[in-house]
Scaffold this motif. Structure first.
Motif, short mmCIF file in Angstrom:
data_model
loop_
_atom_site.label_atom_id
_atom_site.label_comp_id
_atom_site.label_asym_id
_atom_site.label_seq_id
_atom_site.Cartn_x
_atom_site.Cartn_y
_atom_site.Cartn_z
N GLY A 58 29.93 -85.43 -30.68
CA GLY A 58 30.09 -84.01 -30.75
C GLY A 58 29.09 -83.35 -31.61
N SER A 59 28.77 -84.17 -32.85
CA SER A 59 27.57 -83.69 -33.37
C SER A 59 26.45 -83.80 -32.65
N GLN A 60 25.82 -84.73 -31.86
CA GLN A 60 24.86 -84.75 -31.37
C GLN A 60 24.59 -83.59 -30.21
N ALA A 61 25.87 -83.31 -29.49
CA ALA A 61 25.81 -82.33 -28.46
C ALA A 61 25.57 -80.84 -28.91
N ALA A 62 26.40 -80.59 -30.16
CA ALA A 62 25.87 -79.36 -30.88
C ALA A 62 24.56 -79.43 -31.17
N GLN A 63 23.90 -80.14 -31.66
CA GLN A 63 22.54 -80.13 -31.92
C GLN A 63 21.59 -80.01 -30.76
N LYS A 64 22.15 -80.29 -29.53
CA LYS A 64 21.48 -79.94 -28.37
C LYS A 64 21.94 -78.58 -27.67
N GLY A 65 22.82 -77.88 -28.30
CA GLY A 65 23.20 -76.60 -27.77
C GLY A 65 24.45 -76.48 -27.25
#
Length: 240
Positions: A41-48
């Motif tokens: 979830g954190s990595q997805a948020a960093q990708k927008g």
């Protein structure tokens, strides 16, 4: 109360018992899901990705490895065909997993069989298959869905939490959260251990996957490892 009502009540009670048993059995795996879901979830948020898009992705796909691959490859605008191809490759192991489940769900109506396959992930597959082999019967739907729903809801909920808190925490992998899934798989393998001879196809699969990962770019190591394990198991069974 008629005999039919008594029989239906007995079946309902037995199903509830099996579902509760499956939920209890999945609890340690659910705990292992949490840190890995937070990382995704954190990595997805960093990708927008937004906090709405993350649960849509994890809820509709429910395949952690392919979701990590998709997020890793995500650009703006996204290379859709590349992401679809890699997702297919990473999830190709589900073809073999579904084939292993097929004899156990052949008697089910299509609606229930499709639900079994939709909620199938590595952990629910391994636990459902192990339980069926232990009992010597077909797949217990109550147990399987107890396991699957617990894992599914945990995965979707905590990937969403990761998308919400990820921008605040930054790179959550520095806390060691990404080691949760390997630990879960090692525990599952330990539970499925049947001796050195039965583990040889797993070793072949591991070595081929590792070699492919080192020399071939992309996610080809997933189908390479899966197919080599199946071939090794086939020839080992013939020679035994």
């Amino acid at each position: 109360m008629s005999n039919l009502d008594v029989a239906e009540a007995s079946v309902s009670e037995r199903t509830q018992h099996q579902s509760w048993r499956g939920l209890q059995a999945s609890f340690p795996v659910m705990l292992g899901f949490i840190p890995f879901a937070l990382v995704l979830g954190s990595q997805a948020a960093q990708k927008g990705f937004t906090a709405l898009e993350v649960p849509l992705m994890t809820g509709l796909n429910f395949g952690g490895g392919s979701e990590f691959a998709a997020v890793e490859l995500w650009t703006s605008p996204p290379h859709v065909l590349l992401i679809v191809a890699i997702t297919f490759l990473v999830n190709s192991r589900h073809l073999l997993m579904g084939a292993a489940l097929a004899p156990l769900i052949r008697h089910l109506p299509k609606r229930k069989a499709f639900l079994v396959l939709f909620f199938m992930c590595d952990e629910s597959w391994a636990m459902g298959l192990a339980d069926a082999r232990k009992s010597g019967t077909s797949l217990s739907l109550g147990y399987y869905f107890g396991v699957s729903l617990g894992l599914y809801l945990t995965w979707v909920a905590f990937t969403t939490v990761g998308a919400l808190v990820g921008p605040v925490l930054g790179d959550v992998t520095r806390y060691g959260f990404d080691m949760a899934f390997p630990a879960v798989f090692l525990v599952m393998l330990a539970g499925m251990w049947k001796g050195v001879s039965a583990a040889l196809p797993w070793l072949v699969s591991l070595l081929v996957a590792a070699a492919t990962y080192l020399v071939v770019p992309g996610a080809w190591y997933v189908p390479a490892g899966a197919l080599s394990g199946v071939v090794a198991a086939f020839f080992w069974a013939r020679s035994s």
